[in-house]
Structures are given as structure tokens and as C-alpha cells.
Design a protein around this motif. Structure first.
Motif, PDB file in Angstrom:
ATOM      1  N   ARG A 167       4.893   2.590  -3.316  1.00  0.00           N
ATOM      2  CA  ARG A 167       5.480   3.747  -3.983  1.00  0.00           C
ATOM      3  C   ARG A 167       6.097   4.763  -3.046  1.00  0.00           C
ATOM      4  O   ARG A 167       7.164   5.319  -3.299  1.00  0.00           O
ATOM      5  N   ASP A 168       5.413   5.007  -1.917  1.00  0.00           N
ATOM      6  CA  ASP A 168       5.891   6.048  -1.012  1.00  0.00           C
ATOM      7  C   ASP A 168       7.186   5.660  -0.297  1.00  0.00           C
ATOM      8  O   ASP A 168       7.843   6.487   0.308  1.00  0.00           O
ATOM      9  N   GLN A 169       7.556   4.386  -0.383  1.00  0.00           N
ATOM     10  CA  GLN A 169       8.769   3.926   0.306  1.00  0.00           C
ATOM     11  C   GLN A 169      10.036   4.136  -0.526  1.00  0.00           C
ATOM     12  O   GLN A 169      11.135   3.968  -0.029  1.00  0.00           O
TER      13      GLN A 169
END
Lengths: 281, 339
Positions: free
Chosen positions: A141-143
Motif C-alpha cells: 500500500r505504501d508504494q
């Protein structure tokens, strides 16, 4: 696996099966595990890739792998009951053997899309190759800047992976837009065709990658509408589906222009695809 | 360089020797046609014939080959790959067919993953090429930079010379083959045969720039006319040395059976027809275009040369003369006479 012959399939065991949709052309999902431990450990697929799966005595079909490698050491295939092989596959139940070889073909360049908004636009069983992207982005998700999903089918009964969408819609940074062609009782989502829903949602092309899979007619209008919204060819990805036998660019069946869908596809950027004759034939 | 010679009347002894070493395949008269076949005692071997009716590609890509057997009882599933280790001598391939083999090699061996069925056959085959000094009116290999008298890639280069067959080893494998046949062969101390230049038919083709030009001719009106005479019989694809499409099928039932592959043809409607009924090449027009675009544009785009060697088989076989020469000309690949 017997030796280095690329045509010899691995054996796998069906662990779980369930129906995504009903009717004559029902879609059944198979969760399978490769039998040989070394093969299982060495297997690595990327979102968008396919595998030749089959039943001995009947044959093989190229089916997209509908799970992300981030989900675990198993494979998922969502198969529409259509011809000889897929009818035989539908007979398989937990404990039965499935033949698998692959993974084959190109994949969605998900790691090149870091920092971008991801928009998937699916129709019917076309959600199967998109699902691994959704899962891959969710697992990392953080990418990614965000994930928006548009998915439609003729009726609510024709939507695949329904249970998963309930869970997804609870996520804050994930927008999941469902649509069906005609009004139904107890349907709380959109009614209308996928290409129209795309226009209504009016997503910005800014920093966005869009991936669309579905019936050819849907793809055609989605592409038209993406152009209207200002998306560049390089921002658009789709997959092709041709008849295949060998899976490794030899047998000639899936030849489109100078490419083979099994080897150079199934994933193509629209920037490449628009110049390939017969790509949308 | 090892050079040997054998009198033509002693060739049956050489055939017997080579076939005792493994499978010997060479051009044999079979009824009205010459075909590459396994040698048998008494076979009418036709080293003097022009091209065989069907190309010798089936030495490496057989018309049908079973590659997997399976047996299943209860929960016990047994898969066994079919393996063949028998050495092969392919004798008498003309330089055009040798050139075609080079084209198939790129697809079946150079592309990853290689096709191990094809590759293993290639590896265990000794290739004896035969120079060709009597092309027929349909031969046009000169157009494709094939020298009818010489075949790069051969293990042994052979040529008929008067009453003898002269053999020249080109590789260690070829040298070993000639050495093993030692007693039957005499040393060829004669001068290298100065083979006369062999001139094949000049159909007035202009091939330079054709692949590039065809990029923009997918929708050329020529296709709308060309295909009309095609019967869709597929004979062109079966006789052609550079056609290689195949099918994979199962034969058997749940308990026991086999998986095999066999030649197929892009000229057939079912070739691309999908289970749901959709067919990206629904009519003969699309199929004819596919076959020739593959030879003249797609293959050259990937590998740098047109996938034709001028063997003339499609000219001899097509019942409606929809051969590659006619197609090339219709697409603008014809020399214009300068006056």
C-alpha cells in the motif's frame, strides 16, 4: 516435472473450489497447490501472467493466474465454463489433480508504477487478470498513491470476487465502484455500463496508470472514453486473449503482428498495442 | 579437412552402414513423389531428384509426436515423458532446405525457452547436405541468397560427380561419421570440384525493402483479391520448409493416455477459433494474409530475413497457384523493367 521438456506439466492438487457466478457459462475458482515442493518453492509469477492448466485426456487452456504472489504459495484460477477443457476443469473438486505449466507471458509492470494512482477497469471474467494487481497494490500500500477499481457485469450474479469487495470497501484509500447493466432489487451500487461509469467518475489522468480487461466491446468504449478524459497511450494497459497451445511462442496460434500473445503478451501497453494489426480483431 | 568419395553403385552399402548406426533418413521415391523417409533395403534413393514433395522439416518437427504418457489409478498419477535417444543421419538435404532449417532453429532453439523436442533431434542428427545442380523451373532460391551448391550448417557436404558421390566433412560430427564409414569410402584426393554456378528461375522479384514496405500494407486492397482463389486446403503450409505451426492434443481417457503434437495450419478456420466462438481470423482473407505477412513481414521483423528459401514447393503444389511468387508480385515486390 520430468526433465527439461517445457511441454510437460507439473501436477497440482485442487485445495478449494467455489463458484463465482452461476448459469451456463458459470465461473468457478480453483485454489491449487503444486505437488512438488521444489517446484512450489521455485514457482514465481507476476501479476498478469498466465498458466496452461488442464486435465489429462482432455487438454490444456491458457488461463490467467488470478492471485498475486503476495497471497501465498498457491495459485488461483477463475475459469469460465466455455469449451471442452474448461468444462472438464469445472468437474474438478478438492483433492483432484490439475495439470499446470507456466507461468507464461508478460506481466503488469507493477513495480514501475510506484508512487502512482492505479485505476483498474474490469468487466465480467476480465476482473481475473486485474485481481492480482489489486491484491499486489493492497499488499504494498505504501508504494502506491492510491487504488481505484471500476468493475461491472451484466447482473450482480455475474460479478466475480464479490465477497472480497465488501472487505475492500472498508479500506479508506481504496475506492471500489461496482456497476451492473440493468436495475435489480437490493442493488445499492451503480447501474449502467462500465465505459459510462468511467466518464461519470471522471478520474484525472494526472500520475495515473489505468489497466482495463473485459469483453472486447467494453474495452473498445473504455479506450475511447479514456482518450476523452485525456489519458495518454502510455498510461493504458490491457491484456489480449487468443487461442493458444504451446504457451512459449512456437506453435503460431496466438501470433498478432510480429508478436505472440503467449510470450510477448498477454499484457500490453496501449502504446504498443495500437500499432499491432489484428490486436483487437 | 576429410574428403571421401564413393562410387554410386556402392551407395546401398553406405545406406546399410548408416542405418545400422541409427535412423537414416533420405529422399526416397514413393509412388509418384520423392519424400524424405527412413531408409529400407531396396529403397529407391533419389539423390538425383529435385526437391522432395514435402520438405524434410519433419525430421525435426514430426507430423505427429507423442511426448507424454500418463497413467492414473486411484490417487496414483504417473507421468512419463517420451524420450528418444536414437542417432539420426539426415542425408541429401538441399541447400534451400538447409537454409530453412536455420530459420526454424531460430524459433525452436534460440528463443527462450527452447523447444527441447526439436532441439534434441537437431543435436542427435548428423546433417549431410547435397549440392543441387539441376534446379527445376519452380526453383528460385537465388532470390534468397541460397547457394544451391553449398550449405553452411552441414556436417558433411556431398555432391554427385559423374559416377561417384563426393563427401566433405565440415564439422567434427561429420568427420566422425565419415571415419566410421571408413572401409566403404575412398580418399578423395581429386581437385575440389569447381561447381558451375547454378542459376535458378528468375521470376523478376524485387525483395529489397519488401518487409519494411509491407508494414503499411496490412489493409492493402491486394488482399481483397488475392485470397479469393484460395481453397483453404493448407497444402502450402504442409509442404513449406519454413512453416512450423502445430497443435497439441490429448488422446486417451482419465485412466491412461498420451499427449501429442501434430502439424497444424494457419489456413484452417479452427486454428484461431476460441471456445466462445470468437475467431480473430474468421475468413480466408485474414488467413491468407496471416500466412504471407508472417513470411514476408513478421518473421523478417524479428529475425532479419524473409521466411522463404525459394524451394518452389508451393508453386508445384498449390492447386490454384496462390503461391508466394504471385503474392509477392501482387504486393509490389516485382522488378519494373527499365527501358
Amino acid at each position: 516435472m520430468t526433465g527439461d521438456n517445457p511441454y510437460i506439466p507439473y501436477t497440482a492438487t485442487v485445495e478449494e473450489t467455489w463458484f463465482e457466478t452461476g448459469g451456463e457459462r458459470s465461473i468457478k475458482t480453483f485454489k491449487v497447490v503444486l505437488d512438488d515442493e521444489t517446484v512450489r518453492e521455485n514457482w514465481s509469477h507476476r501479476p498478469g501472467q498466465c498458466a496452461m492448466i488442464g486435465v489429462l485426456g482432455v487438454g490444456e487452456s491458457m488461463i490467467s493466474i488470478s492471485c498475486s504472489p503476495t497471497e501465498g504459495r498457491f495459485l488461483r484460477f477463475s475459469v469460465m465454463r466455455m469449451g471442452k477443457v474448461t468444462q472438464a476443469l469445472h468437474q474438478l473438486e478438492p483433492g483432484d489433480k490439475m495439470m499446470v505449466r507456466g507461468p507464461y507471458g508478460s506481466s503488469f509492470p507493477v513495480d514501475d508504477w510506484h508512487g502512482k494512482q492505479i485505476l483498474t477497469i474490469g468487466g465480467g471474467v476480465g476482473q481475473a487478470p486485474l485481481r492480482p494487481i489489486v491484491e499486489y497494490v493492497r499488499a504494498n500500500r505504501d508504494q502506491y498513491a492510491g487504488l481505484t477499481m471500476i468493475y461491472g457485469a451484466r447482473t450482480s450474479g455475474d460479478l466475480c470476487f464479490k465477497g472480497e469487495f465488501e472487505e475492500m470497501s472498508k479500506c479508506d484509500d481504496l475506492a471500489c465502484h461496482l456497476t451492473i447493466d440493468v436495475e435489480e432489487d437490493d442493488w445499492s451500487h451503480n447501474v449502467g455500463f462500465v465505459p459510462q461509469m468511467l466518464l461519470d467518475l471522471n478520474p484525472s489522468p494526472e500520475n495515473t496508470i489505468v489497466i482495463t480487461c473485459g469483453p472486447p466491446i467494453m474495452i473498445r468504449f473504455v479506450l475511447e472514453n479514456l482518450k476523452k478524459l485525456g489519458f495518454a497511450d502510455e498510461q493504458i494497459y490491457t491484456t489480449l486473449e487468443n487461442r493458444m497451445k504451446c504457451g512459449i511462442g512456437k506453435c503460431g496460434r496466438c501470433n498478432v503482428g510480429g508478436m505472440y500473445v503467449c510470450k510477448d503478451g498477454p499484457v500490453f501497453s496501449y502504446a504498443v498495442l495500437k500499432d499491432i494489426p489484428e490486436a483487437f480483431a | 579437412m576429410v574428403k571421401k568419395v564413393i562410387a554410386r553403385e556402392k551407395l546401398p552399402e553406405l545406406w546399410a552402414h548408416l542405418s545400422a548406426e541409427g535412423l537414416l533418413i533420405l529422399p526416397i521415391q514413393d509412388g509418384p513423389v520423392v519424400l524424405f523417409q527412413p531408409w529400407y533395403a531396396g529403397a529407391d534413393v533419389r539423390l538425383d531428384a529435385v526437391n522432395s514433395a514435402v520438405s524434410p522439416k519433419d525430421i525435426f518437427l514430426p507430423r505427429e509426436e507423442t511426448y507424454l504418457h500418463y497413467r492414473c489409478s486411484g490417487q496414483q498419477l504417473e507421468l512419463s515423458a517420451v524420450k528418444s535417444e536414437e542417432p539420426v543421419t539426415a542425408f541429401g538435404l538441399h541447400p534451400c532446405d538447409m537454409k530453412a532449417l536455420e530459420m526454424l532453429d531460430r524459433v525452436f532453439m534460440d528463443q527462450d525457452p527452447p523447444d527441447s523436442l526439436y532441439q534434441k533431434r537437431r543435436e542427435r542428427t548428423t546433417l549431410v547436405a547435397l549440392s543441387c545442380d539441376k534446379p527445376d523451373p519452380f526453383c528460385f532460391c537465388n532470390d534468397f541468397a541460397v547457394d544451391p551448391t553449398d550449405a553452411p550448417g552441414a556436417d558433411v557436404m556431398a555432391c554427385l560427380s559423374g559416377n561417384s558421390l563426393r563427401l566433405e566433412a565440415r564439422t567434427d560430427q561429420g568427420k566422425a561419421m565419415l571415419e566410421r564409414a571408413g572401409g566403404l569410402l575412398g580418399d578423395d584426393s581429386g581437385e575440389s570440384v569447381e561447381l558451375k554456378e547454378v542459376v535458378t528461375a528468375d521470376f523478376g522479384l524485387k525483395l529489397e525493402g519488401l518487409p519494411e514496405d509491407l508494414k503499411n500494407r496490412f489493409d492493402d486492397p491486394a488482399w481483397d483479391e488475392l485470397y479469393k482463389s484460395c481453397l483453404g486446403c493448407g497444402v502450402c503450409t504442409y509442404v513449406c520448409p519454413t512453416c512450423y505451426c502445430f497443435d497439441v492434443e490429448d488422446y486417451g481417457h482419465a485412466a491412461e493416455g498420451e499427449r501429442f503434437r501434430c502439424w497444424d495450419s494457419c489456413m484452417y478456420g479452427h486454428f484461431t477459433k476460441m471456445a466462445g466462438g470468437h475467431n480473430p481470423r474468421p475468413e480466408r482473407k485474414e488467413r491468407v494474409r496471416q500466412r504471407f505477412m508472417h513470411k514476408l513481414q513478421y518473421y523478417p521483423e524479428t529475425y532479419g530475413e524473409i521466411a522463404c528459401v525459394g524451394c518452389g514447393r508451393c508453386l508445384r503444389s498449390c492447386p490454384v497457384n496462390l503461391d508466394i511468387v504471385r503474392v509477392i508480385k501482387a504486393l509490389g515486390g516485382e522488378k519494373v523493367e527499365q527501358r
